[in-house]
Scaffold this active site. Sequence first.
Site, PDB file in Angstrom:
ATOM      1  N   CYS A  68       0.769  -1.203  -0.189  1.00 45.69           N
ATOM      2  CA  CYS A  68      -0.147  -0.166   0.125  1.00 45.69           C
ATOM      3  C   CYS A  68       0.796   1.354   0.013  1.00 45.69           C
ATOM      4  CB  CYS A  68      -0.884  -0.056   1.240  1.00 45.69           C
ATOM      5  SG  CYS A  68      -2.066   1.258   1.342  1.00 45.69           S
ATOM      6  N   CYS A  73       0.534   4.996   6.883  1.00 49.22           N
ATOM      7  CA  CYS A  73      -0.010   4.801   8.080  1.00 49.22           C
ATOM      8  C   CYS A  73       0.783   4.193   9.151  1.00 49.22           C
ATOM      9  CB  CYS A  73      -1.507   4.156   7.979  1.00 49.22           C
ATOM     10  SG  CYS A  73      -2.590   4.591   6.681  1.00 49.22           S
ATOM     11  N   CYS A  79       0.434   0.456  10.350  1.00 46.97           N
ATOM     12  CA  CYS A  79       0.056  -0.564   9.435  1.00 46.97           C
ATOM     13  C   CYS A  79       1.182  -1.390   8.766  1.00 46.97           C
ATOM     14  CB  CYS A  79      -0.714   0.047   8.320  1.00 46.97           C
ATOM     15  SG  CYS A  79      -1.562  -1.080   7.314  1.00 46.97           S
ATOM     16  N   CYS A 128     -16.235  -9.038   6.016  1.00 47.12           N
ATOM     17  CA  CYS A 128     -15.791  -7.991   5.695  1.00 47.12           C
ATOM     18  C   CYS A 128     -14.207  -8.232   4.851  1.00 47.12           C
ATOM     19  CB  CYS A 128     -15.461  -7.291   7.182  1.00 47.12           C
ATOM     20  SG  CYS A 128     -14.576  -5.549   6.865  1.00 47.12           S
ATOM     21  N   CYS A 177     -19.497  -6.350   4.046  1.00 44.74           N
ATOM     22  CA  CYS A 177     -18.731  -5.103   4.411  1.00 44.74           C
ATOM     23  C   CYS A 177     -17.500  -4.953   3.546  1.00 44.74           C
ATOM     24  CB  CYS A 177     -18.497  -4.981   5.854  1.00 44.74           C
ATOM     25  SG  CYS A 177     -17.550  -3.822   6.365  1.00 44.74           S
ATOM     26  N   CYS A 231     -19.242   2.189   8.852  1.00 43.51           N
ATOM     27  CA  CYS A 231     -18.557   1.545   9.970  1.00 43.51           C
ATOM     28  C   CYS A 231     -17.428   2.243   9.897  1.00 43.51           C
ATOM     29  CB  CYS A 231     -18.315   0.288   9.507  1.00 43.51           C
ATOM     30  SG  CYS A 231     -17.037  -0.729  10.595  1.00 43.51           S
ATOM     31  N   ARG A 276     -17.623  -2.475  18.090  1.00 43.80           N
ATOM     32  CA  ARG A 276     -16.962  -3.814  17.750  1.00 43.80           C
ATOM     33  C   ARG A 276     -15.404  -3.711  18.668  1.00 43.80           C
ATOM     34  NH1 ARG A 276     -16.969  -3.851  12.567  1.00 43.80           N
ATOM     35  NH2 ARG A 276     -19.181  -4.413  12.718  1.00 43.80           N
TER      36      ARG A 276
HETATM   37  N1  SAM Z   1      -6.662   0.503   3.348  1.00 45.47           N
HETATM   38  C1  SAM Z   1      -7.901   0.799   3.719  1.00 45.47           C
HETATM   39  C2  SAM Z   1      -7.955   1.965   4.748  1.00 45.47           C
HETATM   40  O1  SAM Z   1      -6.984   2.062   5.133  1.00 45.47           O
HETATM   41  O2  SAM Z   1      -8.970   2.484   4.917  1.00 45.47           O
HETATM   42  C3  SAM Z   1      -8.575  -0.277   4.491  1.00 45.47           C
HETATM   43  C4  SAM Z   1      -7.681  -1.563   5.275  1.00 45.47           C
HETATM   44  S1  SAM Z   1      -6.976  -0.767   6.791  1.00 45.47           S
HETATM   45  C5  SAM Z   1      -5.972  -2.058   7.111  1.00 45.47           C
HETATM   46  C6  SAM Z   1      -8.391  -0.651   7.672  1.00 45.47           C
HETATM   47  C7  SAM Z   1      -7.746  -0.175   9.080  1.00 45.47           C
HETATM   48  O3  SAM Z   1      -7.229  -1.168   9.926  1.00 45.47           O
HETATM   49  C8  SAM Z   1      -7.027   0.799   9.464  1.00 45.47           C
HETATM   50  O4  SAM Z   1      -8.062   2.145   9.284  1.00 45.47           O
HETATM   51  C9  SAM Z   1      -6.762   0.910  11.090  1.00 45.47           C
HETATM   52  O5  SAM Z   1      -7.841   1.164  11.982  1.00 45.47           O
HETATM   53  C10 SAM Z   1      -6.983  -0.959  11.071  1.00 45.47           C
HETATM   54  N2  SAM Z   1      -5.374  -1.278  11.412  1.00 45.47           N
HETATM   55  C11 SAM Z   1      -4.415  -1.324  10.828  1.00 45.47           C
HETATM   56  N3  SAM Z   1      -3.425  -1.619  11.100  1.00 45.47           N
HETATM   57  C12 SAM Z   1      -3.698  -1.897  12.477  1.00 45.47           C
HETATM   58  C13 SAM Z   1      -2.876  -2.300  13.660  1.00 45.47           C
HETATM   59  N4  SAM Z   1      -1.676  -2.459  13.474  1.00 45.47           N
HETATM   60  N5  SAM Z   1      -3.352  -2.268  14.734  1.00 45.47           N
HETATM   61  C14 SAM Z   1      -4.877  -1.656  14.747  1.00 45.47           C
HETATM   62  N6  SAM Z   1      -5.668  -1.640  13.766  1.00 45.47           N
HETATM   63  C15 SAM Z   1      -4.956  -1.541  12.592  1.00 45.47           C
HETATM   64  C1  DTB Z   2     -11.005  -2.259  11.639  1.00 41.25           C
HETATM   65  O1  DTB Z   2     -11.503  -1.293  12.205  1.00 41.25           O
HETATM   66  N1  DTB Z   2      -9.988  -3.235  12.130  1.00 41.25           N
HETATM   67  C2  DTB Z   2      -9.818  -4.225  11.030  1.00 41.25           C
HETATM   68  C3  DTB Z   2     -11.021  -3.800  10.104  1.00 41.25           C
HETATM   69  N2  DTB Z   2     -11.392  -2.604  10.261  1.00 41.25           N
HETATM   70  C4  DTB Z   2     -10.611  -3.852   8.614  1.00 41.25           C
HETATM   71  C5  DTB Z   2      -8.408  -4.290  10.535  1.00 41.25           C
HETATM   72  C6  DTB Z   2      -7.557  -4.558  11.914  1.00 41.25           C
HETATM   73  C7  DTB Z   2      -6.421  -4.762  11.274  1.00 41.25           C
HETATM   74  C8  DTB Z   2      -5.078  -5.292  12.416  1.00 41.25           C
HETATM   75  C9  DTB Z   2      -3.927  -5.307  11.770  1.00 41.25           C
HETATM   76  C10 DTB Z   2      -3.874  -6.574  10.499  1.00 41.25           C
HETATM   77  O2  DTB Z   2      -4.030  -7.605  10.802  1.00 41.25           O
HETATM   78  O3  DTB Z   2      -3.488  -5.772   9.461  1.00 41.25           O
HETATM   79 FE1  SF4 Z   3      -2.734   1.143   3.386  1.00 45.47          FE
HETATM   80 FE2  SF4 Z   3      -2.656   0.087   5.838  1.00 45.47          FE
HETATM   81 FE3  SF4 Z   3      -2.999   2.612   5.745  1.00 45.47          FE
HETATM   82 FE4  SF4 Z   3      -4.877   0.984   4.734  1.00 45.47          FE
HETATM   83  S1  SF4 Z   3      -3.986   1.508   6.840  1.00 45.47           S
HETATM   84  S2  SF4 Z   3      -4.246   2.886   3.985  1.00 45.47           S
HETATM   85  S3  SF4 Z   3      -3.830  -0.584   4.087  1.00 45.47           S
HETATM   86  S4  SF4 Z   3      -1.129   1.569   4.711  1.00 45.47           S
END
Ligand code: SAM
Ligand code: DTB
Ligand code: SF4
Length: 336
Positions: free
Chosen positions: A71, A75, A78, A115, A146, A206, A278
């Site tokens: 990606c 973030c 992430c 989802c 979702c 959501c 959630r």
């Molecule tokens: N790329 C899209 C976005 O960012 O909107 C969708 C997928 S993204 C992984 C969805 C959500 O996962 C993020 O907004 C964040 O709240 C959550 N997330 C990602 N990495 C995480 C982590 N290490 N711990 C907790 N939540 C996480």
């Molecule tokens: C949300 O609020 N939490 C989920 C879902 N929406 C997409 C993602 C959590 C991701 C946790 C780290 C990972 O496994 O990437």
């Molecule tokens: Fe990309 Fe992860 Fe950020 Fe979603 S949360 S936009 S997958 S870097």
Amino acid sequence: MTVIVETPVTLHRPVKSVSKTPQRWPVAEVQALLDLPLPELMHRAQTVHREHHDPTEMELATLLSIKTGGCPEDCGYCPQSVHYETGVPATKMMTPEAVREAVLGAKAAGASRFCMGAAWRAPTDRDLEKVEELVRVVKEEGLEACCTLGMLTGDQAQRLKGAGLDYYNHNLDTAPELYGNVITTRDYQDRLDTLGHVRGAGIHVCSGGIVGMGESRAGRAGLIAQLANLAPYPESVPINHLVKVPGTPLADEPDLDPLEFVRTVAVARITMPNAKVRLSAGRRQMDESTQVLCFLAGANSIFYGDKLLVTGNPDVEADRALLQRVGLKTRHTFGA
Ligand code: SAM
Ligand code: DTB
Ligand code: SF4
């Protein structure tokens, strides 16, 4: 007149208020709730929970990463960002056949919502066509669908609605004044704009955030106030505990007191009474007593399945045992 909320210099653009009416939940009031003695806070949260939900029901939602890694966004939490060395390989998008198999597995295990997440900043129109097909697969199998795909245009949101999408997940993640510390490749207003497009298309919203990224109570109050002041507030509110992934900038963040997490869940319940709150990421690292406190504080949905997107979630068997010990019904057991 559009009200402009004061924002710090870290944001690229000012965050517009989403409503012309006075804010339902001023940040100071949300913070006052977070500051309550825990017995008082829990009592208030449980009272609201019982007024709006059956406190013995738990929703089970299963997550599937349909397009993992690579990606372009940065973030700081992430593991799927190209900016960090986390060992997560970039994959192509899953086929409808592979997704159907996962949907059938989730259904057999008792999930009611499916989802699908993709590691995109925003889908292209070609990506979206493929996702529409995946949404139809989920709906054919009778589960709620979702998606979480990054930023959407109004037209893309309409197309997903046309395919039968029930919910779109797009998190505000943190308070507006902290957003620039965590993500620099987009801003808060981008998130609010997408939520507006989702709402405008008639898809349930959501939206939630992450707790444990080094924020203070004031930061958590800022996040919850933003969510609660959306008009209307989201139907579904995921409260994630930061999963510290080696290689990400937040990997070495000090541990948050678990009771601070419980307080955040309770305040989400009080300020967004009708929402499904959630208990999302981070349960694998959380002890079961803390999870149960979250259920008592009003969390009535969990991610169910051995994996989140790329990190682990508690085993299905362990979750079944926990729900049974607490005496919670799922859609399987309450037969909706
Ligand atoms: N790329 C899209 C976005 O960012 O909107 C969708 C997928 S993204 C992984 C969805 C959500 O996962 C993020 O907004 C964040 O709240 C959550 N997330 C990602 N990495 C995480 C982590 N290490 N711990 C907790 N939540 C996480
Ligand atoms: C949300 O609020 N939490 C989920 C879902 N929406 C997409 C993602 C959590 C991701 C946790 C780290 C990972 O496994 O990437
Ligand atoms: Fe990309 Fe992860 Fe950020 Fe979603 S949360 S936009 S997958 S870097």
